[in-house]
Design a protein around this motif. Structure first.
Motif, PDB file in Angstrom:
ATOM      1  N   ASN A  57       0.765  -1.130  -0.043  1.00  0.00           N
ATOM      2  CA  ASN A  57      -0.135   0.101   0.075  1.00  0.00           C
ATOM      3  C   ASN A  57       0.989   1.277  -0.169  1.00  0.00           C
ATOM      4  OD1 ASN A  57      -2.245  -1.605  -0.070  1.00  0.00           O
ATOM      5  ND2 ASN A  57      -2.712  -1.171   2.310  1.00  0.00           N
ATOM      6  N   CYS A  58       1.931   1.338   0.643  1.00  0.00           N
ATOM      7  CA  CYS A  58       2.832   2.366   0.685  1.00  0.00           C
ATOM      8  C   CYS A  58       3.415   2.609  -0.786  1.00  0.00           C
ATOM      9  CB  CYS A  58       4.060   2.089   1.918  1.00  0.00           C
ATOM     10  SG  CYS A  58       5.015   3.624   2.095  1.00  0.00           S
ATOM     11  N   ARG A  59       4.010   1.588  -1.080  1.00  0.00           N
ATOM     12  CA  ARG A  59       4.679   1.636  -2.639  1.00  0.00           C
ATOM     13  C   ARG A  59       3.420   2.089  -3.610  1.00  0.00           C
ATOM     14  NH1 ARG A  59       6.966  -3.074  -1.046  1.00  0.00           N
ATOM     15  NH2 ARG A  59       5.734  -4.363  -2.398  1.00  0.00           N
ATOM     16  N   GLY A  60       2.091   1.593  -3.349  1.00  0.00           N
ATOM     17  CA  GLY A  60       1.252   2.051  -4.334  1.00  0.00           C
ATOM     18  C   GLY A  60       0.878   3.624  -4.116  1.00  0.00           C
ATOM     19  N   ALA A  61       0.885   4.074  -2.878  1.00  0.00           N
ATOM     20  CA  ALA A  61       0.610   5.417  -2.615  1.00  0.00           C
ATOM     21  C   ALA A  61       1.505   6.257  -3.082  1.00  0.00           C
ATOM     22  CB  ALA A  61       0.412   5.541  -1.018  1.00  0.00           C
ATOM     23  N   MET A  62       2.978   5.949  -3.149  1.00  0.00           N
ATOM     24  CA  MET A  62       3.976   6.687  -3.656  1.00  0.00           C
ATOM     25  C   MET A  62       3.887   6.664  -5.077  1.00  0.00           C
ATOM     26  SD  MET A  62       5.624   8.313  -1.367  1.00  0.00           S
ATOM     27  CE  MET A  62       3.797   8.545  -0.801  1.00  0.00           C
ATOM     28  N   GLU A  63       3.420   5.551  -6.043  1.00  0.00           N
ATOM     29  CA  GLU A  63       3.203   5.347  -7.466  1.00  0.00           C
ATOM     30  C   GLU A  63       2.075   6.466  -7.863  1.00  0.00           C
ATOM     31  OE1 GLU A  63       4.223   4.751 -10.973  1.00  0.00           O
ATOM     32  OE2 GLU A  63       5.516   3.844  -9.210  1.00  0.00           O
ATOM     33  N   ARG A  64       1.124   6.554  -6.918  1.00  0.00           N
ATOM     34  CA  ARG A  64       0.019   7.514  -7.400  1.00  0.00           C
ATOM     35  C   ARG A  64       0.525   8.808  -7.255  1.00  0.00           C
ATOM     36  NH1 ARG A  64      -2.624   3.580  -4.610  1.00  0.00           N
ATOM     37  NH2 ARG A  64      -2.570   4.714  -2.594  1.00  0.00           N
ATOM     38  N   LEU A  65       1.252   9.435  -6.105  1.00  0.00           N
ATOM     39  CA  LEU A  65       1.667  10.311  -6.186  1.00  0.00           C
ATOM     40  C   LEU A  65       2.798  10.712  -7.306  1.00  0.00           C
ATOM     41  CD1 LEU A  65       3.209  12.193  -2.873  1.00  0.00           C
ATOM     42  CD2 LEU A  65       4.477  12.349  -5.013  1.00  0.00           C
ATOM     43  N   ARG A  66       3.475   9.993  -7.591  1.00  0.00           N
ATOM     44  CA  ARG A  66       4.548  10.134  -8.711  1.00  0.00           C
ATOM     45  C   ARG A  66       3.889  10.343  -9.914  1.00  0.00           C
ATOM     46  NH1 ARG A  66       8.862   5.844  -8.924  1.00  0.00           N
ATOM     47  NH2 ARG A  66       8.604   6.259  -6.668  1.00  0.00           N
ATOM     48  N   GLY A  67       2.861   9.348 -10.078  1.00  0.00           N
ATOM     49  CA  GLY A  67       2.189   9.616 -11.382  1.00  0.00           C
ATOM     50  C   GLY A  67       1.417  10.802 -11.569  1.00  0.00           C
ATOM     51  N   GLN A  68       0.601  11.269 -10.625  1.00  0.00           N
ATOM     52  CA  GLN A  68      -0.014  12.610 -10.549  1.00  0.00           C
ATOM     53  C   GLN A  68       0.780  13.753 -10.674  1.00  0.00           C
ATOM     54  OE1 GLN A  68      -3.362  12.664 -11.008  1.00  0.00           O
ATOM     55  NE2 GLN A  68      -3.000  15.047 -11.491  1.00  0.00           N
ATOM     56  N   HIS A  69       1.984  13.657  -9.918  1.00  0.00           N
ATOM     57  CA  HIS A  69       2.935  14.867 -10.091  1.00  0.00           C
ATOM     58  C   HIS A  69       3.439  14.759 -11.705  1.00  0.00           C
ATOM     59  CE1 HIS A  69       5.960  17.330  -8.684  1.00  0.00           C
ATOM     60  NE2 HIS A  69       7.028  16.509  -8.991  1.00  0.00           N
ATOM     61  N   PHE A  70       3.809  13.689 -12.223  1.00  0.00           N
ATOM     62  CA  PHE A  70       4.223  13.905 -13.645  1.00  0.00           C
ATOM     63  C   PHE A  70       2.958  14.530 -14.473  1.00  0.00           C
ATOM     64  CE2 PHE A  70       7.333  10.412 -12.884  1.00  0.00           C
ATOM     65  CZ  PHE A  70       8.198  11.037 -13.346  1.00  0.00           C
ATOM     66  N   LEU A  71       1.824  14.068 -14.125  1.00  0.00           N
ATOM     67  CA  LEU A  71       0.590  14.684 -14.909  1.00  0.00           C
ATOM     68  C   LEU A  71       0.389  16.218 -14.651  1.00  0.00           C
ATOM     69  CD1 LEU A  71      -2.228  11.885 -14.343  1.00  0.00           C
ATOM     70  CD2 LEU A  71      -0.923  12.607 -16.627  1.00  0.00           C
ATOM     71  N   ASN A  72       0.700  16.666 -13.483  1.00  0.00           N
ATOM     72  CA  ASN A  72       0.540  17.868 -13.077  1.00  0.00           C
ATOM     73  C   ASN A  72       1.729  18.802 -13.820  1.00  0.00           C
ATOM     74  OD1 ASN A  72      -1.411  17.044 -11.344  1.00  0.00           O
ATOM     75  ND2 ASN A  72      -0.185  17.825  -9.349  1.00  0.00           N
ATOM     76  N   TYR A  73       2.942  18.275 -13.958  1.00  0.00           N
ATOM     77  CA  TYR A  73       3.741  18.812 -14.653  1.00  0.00           C
ATOM     78  C   TYR A  73       3.621  19.215 -16.123  1.00  0.00           C
ATOM     79  CZ  TYR A  73       8.691  19.928 -15.970  1.00  0.00           C
ATOM     80  OH  TYR A  73       9.511  20.499 -16.593  1.00  0.00           O
ATOM     81  N   ASP A  74       2.848  18.278 -16.700  1.00  0.00           N
ATOM     82  CA  ASP A  74       2.612  18.425 -17.843  1.00  0.00           C
ATOM     83  C   ASP A  74       1.325  19.495 -18.247  1.00  0.00           C
ATOM     84  OD1 ASP A  74       4.164  16.542 -18.961  1.00  0.00           O
ATOM     85  OD2 ASP A  74       2.873  14.868 -18.965  1.00  0.00           O
ATOM     86  N   SER A  75       0.627  19.787 -16.916  1.00  0.00           N
ATOM     87  CA  SER A  75      -0.065  20.596 -17.071  1.00  0.00           C
ATOM     88  C   SER A  75      -0.057  22.076 -16.426  1.00  0.00           C
ATOM     89  CB  SER A  75      -1.712  20.225 -16.269  1.00  0.00           C
ATOM     90  OG  SER A  75      -1.874  18.802 -16.924  1.00  0.00           O
ATOM     91  N   ILE A  76       1.281  22.326 -16.364  1.00  0.00           N
ATOM     92  CA  ILE A  76       1.586  23.829 -15.642  1.00  0.00           C
ATOM     93  C   ILE A  76       0.823  24.670 -16.053  1.00  0.00           C
ATOM     94  CG2 ILE A  76       3.331  25.383 -15.020  1.00  0.00           C
ATOM     95  CD1 ILE A  76       5.204  22.970 -14.724  1.00  0.00           C
ATOM     96  N   PRO A  77      -0.017  25.332 -15.618  1.00  0.00           N
ATOM     97  CA  PRO A  77      -0.918  26.537 -15.920  1.00  0.00           C
ATOM     98  C   PRO A  77      -0.371  27.993 -15.842  1.00  0.00           C
ATOM     99  CG  PRO A  77      -1.527  26.220 -13.490  1.00  0.00           C
ATOM    100  CD  PRO A  77      -0.342  25.214 -13.883  1.00  0.00           C
TER     101      PRO A  77
END
Length: 194
Positions: free
Chosen positions: A63-83
């Protein structure tokens, strides 16, 4: 003229910037939850190791690795959407402190948001790979524990002090973008009536 300005603002800013910022507030707000839950999950894995409960240890570390994978994945998506340029500066030029275990001491480092968030997710994921046998060892001195176990200590050392405040600052920046849009829209509407 004011009506045309409002229509352009509505079509471009509302659809592209405002909605994007609201989505980023929602998604980045979860980073705080992922961060604090990772500390609890690592602690629960530690307790499961001491209870010799492999099934729970596997659940907590997974579950810890999963939470960090979700954080990392969303962080990459956020980076691609810098407003905006201001948010881009935060991603690339902010100066965020954090502590890392180096040899036999803690070393204070500073980096920008993009790197610190990615490094946090990587290190916590690595910490979740600490074998049960190492969690049973009572030695938590920097320099005397394994690299994986040092990342568990890294999570405990940094989550509350540096990481959560960093994510709260990011959410606040997205909120400010929304508030600024609201002020602009209000000014345009006020100008429309004149």
């Amino acid at each position: 003229l004011a009506t045309a300005g409002f229509c352009v603002t509505d079509m471009y800013l509302f659809k592209d910037i405002l909605v994007k910022n609201i989505e980023l507030i929602d998604k980045t707000g979860l980073f705080r939850a992922y961060s604090i839950s990772s500390s609890f999950l690592l602690r629960s894995a530690y307790l499961a190791a001491h209870a010799n409960n492999t099934a729970k240890w596997e659940t907590f570390t997974g579950n810890c690795r999963g939470a960090m994978e979700r954080l990392r994945g969303q962080h990459f998506l956020n980076y691609d959407s810098i407003p905006s340029g201001r948010i881009s500066e935060w991603y690339h030029e902010s100066d965020i402190n954090y502590d890392v275990p180096i040899e036999n001491r803690w070393e204070r480092r500073s980096d920008h948001y993009w790197n610190v968030a990615n490094d946090f997710a990587r290190r916590v994921s690595r910490g979740a790979e600490t074998p049960m046998s190492e969690l049973l060892e009572g030695n938590w001195r920097v320099g005397a524990m394994s690299e994986a176990k040092a990342q568990v200590a890294y999570a405990y050392e940094n989550t509350q002090t540096f990481i959560i405040p960093m994510f709260e600052t990011m959410v606040k920046m997205y909120e400010n973008e929304v508030f600024n849009f609201g002020r602009l829209a209000k000014a345009l509407v006020a100008g429309k009536g004149s």
